[in-house]
Design an enzyme around this catalytic site. Structure first.
Site, PDB file in Angstrom:
ATOM      1  N   CYS A  35      46.973  36.973  81.244  1.00 48.58           N
ATOM      2  CA  CYS A  35      47.955  36.896  82.046  1.00 48.58           C
ATOM      3  C   CYS A  35      47.589  38.130  83.064  1.00 48.58           C
ATOM      4  CB  CYS A  35      49.282  37.540  81.451  1.00 48.58           C
ATOM      5  SG  CYS A  35      49.498  36.657  79.897  1.00 48.58           S
ATOM      6  N   ASN A  84      51.921  33.533  69.328  1.00 45.77           N
ATOM      7  CA  ASN A  84      51.193  33.893  70.576  1.00 45.77           C
ATOM      8  C   ASN A  84      51.952  34.732  71.617  1.00 45.77           C
ATOM      9  OD1 ASN A  84      50.187  33.223  73.358  1.00 45.77           O
ATOM     10  ND2 ASN A  84      48.676  32.259  72.238  1.00 45.77           N
TER      11      ASN A  84
END
Lengths: 303, 245
Positions: free
Chosen positions: A132, A101
């Site tokens: 993010c 990931n």
């Protein structure tokens, strides 16, 4: 009672569809002494960035009704340690597929990390976390617009030969539009959903429970919302979907698959019960029998 | 780590807001003092981490303070009730670090795990001095238990109602206690004061809000002089010199 639990993700065979979700299972090795990891369908490793990160201040976790909020902040040792130490160590005790990931705060970071993960022998699938913030775009999360989600997908696909799954944020107005943009940009599959942005306040202290104020809400409480999103995306896209969000039982796994998931990730439930995944896997054949299902492949997207 | 269904044998108040629960079941995964267990509670998503107070082959005890809904629910439980508990969690105290004279410093309910530690030190014929700090008289607990092991016990209370007025560190200033290694458990401000003022080598058991309790969610990480460490797995017991305050 011989039941076929296997599924295929972009040509990669999983002996069963149950995968511990990224961030809820460390780098796999942390649980190697607790049960035989080889019973799992695959493992999605903890989110990894280019540089080592300590993450957010504590408290990083808050109790909620039927769920929890976390704000770990991507604590990880960096991609170089992942590919040179963590994955080889896991490979000594585990032979099923490994999903790396990858997180990034810029397109460059995604590109470099994914290229390194792609070159790592022990990794089978690359899952890209686009929740993010983009440091070059005022901190807006990549996953909140179709354009930037597609940008990440294109950037990563240009450097990867292994299947790339984009992990979608649910904190958006139209998840289907973002899923389609990722598919059009070349994503081999989609994982959904990541956590929902949430918050708790300690009313005695009159302060947020989480040091970072807000965090990702997950756990059983989000299952119906996650299921709805999996259903919408799986019916709008052709690429395979890994369903994630509030899964806590074999019945939940089957429900997610009927909604369109090819594989199913178990997240927060691992934190309350470290044996959740092996228990769900052991329970699956019995639930399949009850529902007259011989092969899990037959139920994917049947609703 | 082992998941075990325990049966409650006793659950009684021993001080203000503080209860002692004795449970019967498979304790084989609990191997040393300073470890903790994770208790699953009806209606609560995350388990509640509580340190082991006392353990033998078939039973173990915890001492817990009622601080929220979870521990309030525990205080209402009765003998015969069952609890699903993850046992054998954490890295505990290193009893071999002490040569011959141990100093045990406990603050409030932090006194609890020091009892099992004292038992283990006692089995090694080590001399034990215990200094316990509380806010006031009604919180004072476990003094007779430590004395029963042959330990010398001093008490400090903030209001001076029992023993020395002040903190455990005030007792250390006033009394001349000999030790070659100290062990401390209590609230974080007390542990900080202990690490800053107590001389010599020692270990402290830290507190942090936990998720899994077994080292794989990274919710309870702290920065140490050796880099990030998980309180639940690498600790909760850390060497004095490794902690960054």
């Amino acid at each position: 009672m011989v039941k076929d639990l296997s599924v295929s993700l972009c040509g990669i065979r999983l002996q069963n569809p149950v995968i511990p979700a990224s961030g809820t299972f460390g780098f796999g090795l942390e649980l190697a002494d607790s049960f035989d990891l080889d019973v799992l369908g695959a493992i999605s490793l903890k989110g990894t960035t280019l540089e080592p990160r300590y993450g957010n201040p504590t408290p990083r976790v808050a109790e909620c009704t039927e769920g929890m909020i976390n704000s770990v902040g991507l604590q990880n040792p960096g991609i170089d340690v992942l590919v040179s130490e963590k994955v080889p160590a896991l490979r000594k005790v585990y032979s099923q597929p490994v999903i790396a990931n990858i997180s990034g705060f810029s397109l460059d970071e995604y590109r470099i990390c994914c290229a390194k993960a792609d070159a790592c022998e022990g990794i089978d699938i690359i899952e890209v976390n686009i929740s993010c913030p983009n440091v070059h775009n005022g901190g807006m999360a990549f996953g909140t617009s179709a354009e930037s989600a597609a940008d990440v997908t294109r950037t990563v696909k240009a450097v990867c030969r292994k299947p790339v799954f984009i992990k979608l944020s649910p904190n958006v107005t139209d998840i289907v539009a973002i899923a389609r943009a990722c598919e059009d940009a070349g994503a081999d599959g989609l994982t959904l959903v990541n956590t929902f942005l949430g918050m708790r306040i300690d009313i005695a202290r009159r302060k947020p429970v989480i040091a970072n104020k807000m965090g990702g809400f997950s756990g059983r409480a989000i299952f119906p919302v996650a299921l709805r999103m999996v259903y919408q995306v799986a019916h709008a896209c052709k690429v395979p979907v890994m369903g994630c969000g509030g899964v806590a039982s074999a019945r939940d796994v089957i429900e997610m698959m009927m909604a369109g998931a090819t594989a199913v990730q178990v997240g927060a439930e691992n934190l309350r019960n470290p044996f959740a995944c092996p228990e769900i896997i052991a329970e699956l054949p019995y639930v399949m029998d009850e529902l007259h299902i011989d092969s899990l492949k037959d139920i994917i997207g049947t609703v | 780590m082992k998941e075990v269904r325990f049966t409650i044998l006793d659950n009684d108040p021993i001080a203000a807001n503080t209860w002692k629960m004795k449970l019967s079941g498979d304790t084989s995964a609990i191997c040393c003092s300073g470890e903790f267990v994770q208790i699953a509670l009806e209606g609560k998503f995350l388990r509640r981490p509580i340190s082991v107070h006392d353990v033998d082959w078939e039973t173990f005890s915890i001492v817990y303070k009622v601080v929220g809904e979870g521990t309030a629910a525990m205080a209402r439980m009765l003998p015969g009730d069952k609890l699903d508990i993850l046992t054998g969690l954490g890295t505990g105290f290193s009893i071999d670090s002490c040569q011959s004279k141990a100093l045990l410093l406990g603050g409030g309910v932090g006194a609890a795990p020091l009892y099992q530690l004292a038992k283990e030190l006692c089995a090694q014929q080590k001399e034990i001095t215990v200094v316990l700090g509380f806010n006031k008289a009604d919180e004072v607990m476990l003094v007779e238990d430590f004395e029963g092991l042959g330990a010398k016990v001093y008490v400090a209370t903030m209001d001076g109602s029992v023993g020395t007025k002040g903190f455990v560190t005030d007792v250390l200033r006033l009394k001349n206690i000999g030790y070659d290694f100290f062990y401390a458990c209590g609230p974080m401000p007390m542990l900080k004061a202990v690490c800053e003022s107590v001389k010599g080598r020692g270990e402290v058991s830290l507190e942090e809000r936990m998720g899994c309790g077994a080292g794989f969610c990274y919710c309870c990480s702290i920065q140490t002089k050796n880099g990030p460490r998980r309180v639940c797995k690498d600790g909760p017991v850390f060497k004095k010199e490794d902690i960054v305050w």
